[in-house]
Design a protein around this motif. Structure first.
Motif: not given
Length: 227
Positions: A6-12, A48-50, A75-79, A98-107
Motif C-alpha cells: 500500500g504505497e499510500s501508507r507512511a511505512w511504505h 508505533y508502526v502498525i 503500514g500506518e504510523i501513530i503516536g 488484534t494489533v501487532h506493532a513496532l514500538v519505538i521509544p521516544q529517545e
C-alpha cells in the motif's frame, strides 16, 4: 508478520534503510481487541508502526463527550506527534482487532531522526495529511442533509481505512453504529435511517459491528452530490 502492500501508507514510503533504522530502535508488541494502546492526556512516550490490525482514535472534550476521529491500519504510523513534540497525548488509541506493532521509544526515535532526517520529513507529511483528513470529516459532518452527509462521512472513513481500494472492491468498516453516529454527529436512530437508505441504493450492506461498502463509485457520487 508482514505488512500488506500500500504505497499510500507512511511505512511504505520509507526506504529499506530507513525502515531498518526504526526496526533496530524498536521492539514489537501485540494488543487484543478493545485494549488501550495510548490514552489521551498521558505523557508522551513511544511511536508505533502498525504491522497488522486496526485501531480507532478518539478524543474526549472538557464536557466529557467522547467521539471517534479516525481509523488507522497496517503500514500506518501513530503516536508520532507527542513522541516528537514532548506534549501529552491528544487522543486515545484503542485496538479494534488484534494489533501487532513496532514500538519505538521516544529517545531512540529522536536519535533515528537525527541520523535519518528524511524520516522526519515523512512524519511531517503524515501530520499534514491527517490534519486535512480531520478537517474534511468535520466539514462533511456539518454538510448537507442526510443521506449525502452520511455518504460523505463514510467515503472519508473508507479512504482512511482502505486508501488503495479498487473501484470494485468491497470495503469492511469495523465500526459500531454508535461509533458511526459519532463520526457523522447524528443520533443513532438518524444513522439507522440513513444506513437503510444506502442499503436500498445497494451502496452498502450491514452486519454486527461491520459496515461493508459494496459500491464505492456510487458512494462517491452520492457524497459529492452527483446525479
Amino acid at each position: 508478520m508482514t505488512v500488506p502492500d500500500g504505497e499510500s501508507r507512511a511505512w511504505h514510503r520509507l526506504t529499506r534503510p530507513e525502515q531498518a533504522a526504526l526496526w533496530e530502535a524498536g521492539t514489537t508488541r501485540d494488543w487484543e481487541p478493545g485494549e488501550i494502546i495510548i490514552r489521551q492526556g498521558e505523557p508522551p512516550g513511544c511511536m508505533y508502526v502498525i504491522l497488522s490490525g486496526w485501531v480507532k482514535l478518539s478524543m474526549t472534550n472538557q464536557r466529557g463527550d467522547n467521539a471517534p476521529i479516525a481509523a488507522r491500519g497496517p503500514g500506518e504510523i501513530i503516536g508520532e506527534l507527542a513522541a516528537i513534540s514532548g506534549r501529552p497525548r491528544n487522543s486515545t488509541i484503542q485496538a479494534i482487532s488484534t494489533v501487532h506493532a513496532l514500538v519505538i521509544p521516544q529517545e531512540r526515535l529522536r536519535t533515528v531522526l537525527q541520523n535519518c532526517p528524511r524520516i522526519a520529513q515523512e512524519l511531517l507529511s503524515v501530520v499534514a495529511l491527517r490534519l486535512e483528513q480531520s478537517d474534511r470529516l468535520r466539514l462533511e459532518a456539518g454538510g448537507p442533509a442526510f443521506p449525502q452527509r452520511l455518504a460523505a462521512t463514510l467515503l472519508e472513513l473508507t479512504h482512511q481505512y482502505s486508501p488503495d481500494a479498487a473501484e470494485n472492491a468491497h470495503i469492511d468498516l469495523p465500526f459500531t453504529q454508535d461509533e458511526l453516529a459519532a463520526f457523522a454527529r447524528v443520533s443513532r436512530s438518524t444513522l439507522v435511517r440513513g444506513l437503510d437508505e444506502l442499503r436500498g441504493l445497494r451502496i452498502l450492506r450491514t452486519a454486527r459491528r461491520r459496515i461493508t461498502v459494496i459500491n464505492l463509485p456510487a458512494l462517491r457520487d452520492l457524497a459529492t452530490g452527483r446525479p
